[in-house]
Design a protein around this motif. Structure first.
Motif, PDB file in Angstrom:
ATOM      1  N   PHE A 110      35.416  34.296  34.354  1.00  0.00           N
ATOM      2  CA  PHE A 110      34.767  35.558  34.691  1.00  0.00           C
ATOM      3  C   PHE A 110      33.270  35.423  34.404  1.00  0.00           C
ATOM      4  O   PHE A 110      32.850  35.341  33.257  1.00  0.00           O
ATOM      5  N   VAL A 111      32.525  35.344  35.482  1.00  0.00           N
ATOM      6  CA  VAL A 111      31.100  35.029  35.424  1.00  0.00           C
ATOM      7  C   VAL A 111      30.283  36.305  35.567  1.00  0.00           C
ATOM      8  O   VAL A 111      30.532  37.109  36.473  1.00  0.00           O
ATOM      9  N   SER A 112      29.312  36.493  34.697  1.00  0.00           N
ATOM     10  CA  SER A 112      28.398  37.625  34.828  1.00  0.00           C
ATOM     11  C   SER A 112      26.984  37.186  34.474  1.00  0.00           C
ATOM     12  O   SER A 112      26.784  36.219  33.730  1.00  0.00           O
ATOM     13  N   ILE A 113      26.040  37.899  35.042  1.00  0.00           N
ATOM     14  CA  ILE A 113      24.629  37.616  34.782  1.00  0.00           C
ATOM     15  C   ILE A 113      24.288  38.012  33.353  1.00  0.00           C
ATOM     16  O   ILE A 113      24.706  39.057  32.856  1.00  0.00           O
ATOM     17  N   GLY A 114      23.491  37.163  32.695  1.00  0.00           N
ATOM     18  CA  GLY A 114      22.919  37.528  31.415  1.00  0.00           C
ATOM     19  C   GLY A 114      21.486  37.987  31.572  1.00  0.00           C
ATOM     20  O   GLY A 114      21.132  39.122  31.269  1.00  0.00           O
ATOM     21  N   HIS A 115      20.626  37.094  32.115  1.00  0.00           N
ATOM     22  CA  HIS A 115      19.195  37.384  32.251  1.00  0.00           C
ATOM     23  C   HIS A 115      18.605  36.326  33.171  1.00  0.00           C
ATOM     24  O   HIS A 115      18.970  35.140  33.101  1.00  0.00           O
ATOM     25  N   ARG A 116      17.738  36.750  34.074  1.00  0.00           N
ATOM     26  CA  ARG A 116      16.990  35.852  34.959  1.00  0.00           C
ATOM     27  C   ARG A 116      17.914  34.961  35.797  1.00  0.00           C
ATOM     28  O   ARG A 116      17.651  33.785  35.981  1.00  0.00           O
ATOM     29  N   PHE A 117      18.993  35.550  36.312  1.00  0.00           N
ATOM     30  CA  PHE A 117      19.937  34.852  37.185  1.00  0.00           C
ATOM     31  C   PHE A 117      20.386  35.822  38.268  1.00  0.00           C
ATOM     32  O   PHE A 117      20.285  37.039  38.117  1.00  0.00           O
ATOM     33  N   THR A 118      20.895  35.259  39.354  1.00  0.00           N
ATOM     34  CA  THR A 118      21.675  36.018  40.319  1.00  0.00           C
ATOM     35  C   THR A 118      23.127  35.589  40.186  1.00  0.00           C
ATOM     36  O   THR A 118      23.420  34.512  39.638  1.00  0.00           O
ATOM     37  N   LEU A 119      24.034  36.404  40.703  1.00  0.00           N
ATOM     38  CA  LEU A 119      25.450  36.038  40.627  1.00  0.00           C
ATOM     39  C   LEU A 119      25.745  34.776  41.432  1.00  0.00           C
ATOM     40  O   LEU A 119      26.539  33.925  41.001  1.00  0.00           O
ATOM     41  N   VAL A 167      16.694  43.345  31.040  1.00  0.00           N
ATOM     42  CA  VAL A 167      17.416  42.331  31.815  1.00  0.00           C
ATOM     43  C   VAL A 167      16.820  42.249  33.218  1.00  0.00           C
ATOM     44  O   VAL A 167      16.627  43.265  33.888  1.00  0.00           O
ATOM     45  N   ARG A 168      16.543  41.015  33.672  1.00  0.00           N
ATOM     46  CA  ARG A 168      16.019  40.798  35.017  1.00  0.00           C
ATOM     47  C   ARG A 168      17.043  40.010  35.828  1.00  0.00           C
ATOM     48  O   ARG A 168      17.573  38.998  35.348  1.00  0.00           O
ATOM     49  N   VAL A 169      17.303  40.491  37.028  1.00  0.00           N
ATOM     50  CA  VAL A 169      18.177  39.782  37.960  1.00  0.00           C
ATOM     51  C   VAL A 169      17.278  39.120  38.989  1.00  0.00           C
ATOM     52  O   VAL A 169      16.619  39.807  39.779  1.00  0.00           O
ATOM     53  N   GLU A 170      17.231  37.786  38.959  1.00  0.00           N
ATOM     54  CA  GLU A 170      16.331  37.041  39.831  1.00  0.00           C
ATOM     55  C   GLU A 170      16.831  35.612  39.962  1.00  0.00           C
ATOM     56  O   GLU A 170      17.679  35.156  39.185  1.00  0.00           O
ATOM     57  N   GLU A 171      16.298  34.913  40.961  1.00  0.00           N
ATOM     58  CA  GLU A 171      16.642  33.507  41.114  1.00  0.00           C
ATOM     59  C   GLU A 171      16.098  32.722  39.932  1.00  0.00           C
ATOM     60  O   GLU A 171      14.911  32.842  39.599  1.00  0.00           O
ATOM     61  N   PRO A 172      16.938  31.924  39.282  1.00  0.00           N
ATOM     62  CA  PRO A 172      16.443  31.145  38.145  1.00  0.00           C
ATOM     63  C   PRO A 172      15.617  29.957  38.617  1.00  0.00           C
ATOM     64  O   PRO A 172      15.733  29.530  39.777  1.00  0.00           O
ATOM     65  N   PRO A 173      14.777  29.426  37.740  1.00  0.00           N
ATOM     66  CA  PRO A 173      14.122  28.158  38.065  1.00  0.00           C
ATOM     67  C   PRO A 173      15.149  27.037  38.115  1.00  0.00           C
ATOM     68  O   PRO A 173      16.326  27.244  37.797  1.00  0.00           O
ATOM     69  N   GLN A 174      14.717  25.859  38.507  1.00  0.00           N
ATOM     70  CA  GLN A 174      15.648  24.734  38.582  1.00  0.00           C
ATOM     71  C   GLN A 174      16.272  24.475  37.211  1.00  0.00           C
ATOM     72  O   GLN A 174      15.569  24.421  36.199  1.00  0.00           O
ATOM     73  N   VAL A 175      17.586  24.334  37.195  1.00  0.00           N
ATOM     74  CA  VAL A 175      18.314  24.121  35.943  1.00  0.00           C
ATOM     75  C   VAL A 175      18.699  22.652  35.845  1.00  0.00           C
ATOM     76  O   VAL A 175      19.624  22.184  36.507  1.00  0.00           O
ATOM     77  N   ARG A 176      17.977  21.929  35.022  1.00  0.00           N
ATOM     78  CA  ARG A 176      18.277  20.508  34.785  1.00  0.00           C
ATOM     79  C   ARG A 176      19.121  20.325  33.528  1.00  0.00           C
ATOM     80  O   ARG A 176      19.912  19.385  33.445  1.00  0.00           O
ATOM     81  N   THR A 177      18.919  21.204  32.562  1.00  0.00           N
ATOM     82  CA  THR A 177      19.698  21.157  31.321  1.00  0.00           C
ATOM     83  C   THR A 177      20.270  22.543  31.054  1.00  0.00           C
ATOM     84  O   THR A 177      19.609  23.560  31.291  1.00  0.00           O
ATOM     85  N   ALA A 178      21.495  22.574  30.580  1.00  0.00           N
ATOM     86  CA  ALA A 178      22.166  23.841  30.284  1.00  0.00           C
ATOM     87  C   ALA A 178      22.799  23.759  28.910  1.00  0.00           C
ATOM     88  O   ALA A 178      23.411  22.739  28.555  1.00  0.00           O
ATOM     89  N   ALA A 179      22.654  24.823  28.151  1.00  0.00           N
ATOM     90  CA  ALA A 179      23.198  24.871  26.788  1.00  0.00           C
ATOM     91  C   ALA A 179      24.500  25.648  26.767  1.00  0.00           C
ATOM     92  O   ALA A 179      24.589  26.727  27.346  1.00  0.00           O
ATOM     93  N   GLY A 180      25.498  25.106  26.105  1.00  0.00           N
ATOM     94  CA  GLY A 180      26.731  25.819  25.823  1.00  0.00           C
ATOM     95  C   GLY A 180      26.674  26.411  24.433  1.00  0.00           C
ATOM     96  O   GLY A 180      26.277  25.715  23.483  1.00  0.00           O
ATOM     97  N   LEU A 181      27.043  27.672  24.302  1.00  0.00           N
ATOM     98  CA  LEU A 181      26.968  28.364  23.012  1.00  0.00           C
ATOM     99  C   LEU A 181      28.343  28.887  22.639  1.00  0.00           C
ATOM    100  O   LEU A 181      29.012  29.522  23.454  1.00  0.00           O
TER     101      LEU A 181
END
Length: 217
Positions: free
Chosen positions: A177-186, A26-40
């Motif tokens: 309740f929001v938590s990081i999964g991967h390649r995101f910061t809180l 798991v990496r905690v980092e600023e994500p690239p620009q998010v233009r599309t987001a998937a709901g699962l």
């Protein structure tokens, strides 16, 4: 879309071992620009019958630009803390059926807010190497109620570690309740959730995936 990082285990001990090994990825980092987001989302029918749904939204307009559905049976027993081994395989199948590759995954569940710091959002993020976050309806850990205004938040703690945030998406409604999964910061994860939840408590990614699953019931 998924990297072949492990076989799917059949025992609880093997599943825990996979989580213990992969959480280092798991990496905690600023994500690239998010233009599309998937709901699962995964909905269960009778017994182990399930429907895995992925909807892809344009973040600017919140319109659904792609979706995929997989019906099947859970291949792993119901064990708290090991939901990913039931839900990740059909969700990965659904992701593979998309024609639009999402910039981020928004899971109806947990990321680092997990006993072994490797919930569904972490697992899917590591396997796909896509930025991912978890948005849970219930808390995995302890928190003080955040302020009543939209955007107010308080730390979510588990075993003395800050693992996420209780985030108020609408004034006067219960937090998510929001938590990081991967390649995101809180900070980035909460910003995205607020962009995806302009009107209701839950982000539109979760709402559209849940709605599609119900329509197919």
């Amino acid at each position: 879309m998924a990297r072949d990082l492990h076989p799917w285990p059949t025992t609880e001990a093997d599943a825990v071992a996979v989580q213990e090994r992969l959480r280092a990825e798991v990496r905690v980092e600023e994500p690239p620009q998010v233009r599309t987001a998937a709901g699962l989302d995964v909905a269960y029918r009778d017994g182990d019958d399930l429907v895995a749904v992925v909807t892809v939204l344009d973040v600017a307009t919140l319109s659904v630009v792609d979706s995929a559905v997989v019906r099947g049976k859970a291949g792993f027993p119901y064990v708290p803390g090991l939901f990913a081994f039931r839900e990740a395989p059909p969700l990965l199948d659904a992701l593979d059926r998309l024609s639009v590759r999402p910039d981020a995954l928004v899971c109806d569940g947990q990321g680092l807010a997990h006993p072994r710091r490797f919930g569904l959002a972490c697992h899917l993020g590591v396997l796909t190497d896509l930025p991912s976050i978890g948005v849970g309806k219930t808390a995995m850990g302890r928190y003080e109620p955040p302020g009543e205004e939209r955007g107010d938040w308080s730390p979510l703690s588990l075993d003395g570690d800050v693992v996420g945030r209780a985030l108020r998406t609408q004034r006067g409604v219960k937090p998510v309740f929001v938590s990081i999964g991967h390649r995101f910061t809180l900070d980035a994860a909460c910003d995205l959730v607020l962009r995806l939840a302009p009107q209701y408590r839950l982000p539109e990614t979760t709402r559209t995936a849940d709605h599609l699953g119900r329509v197919l019931d």
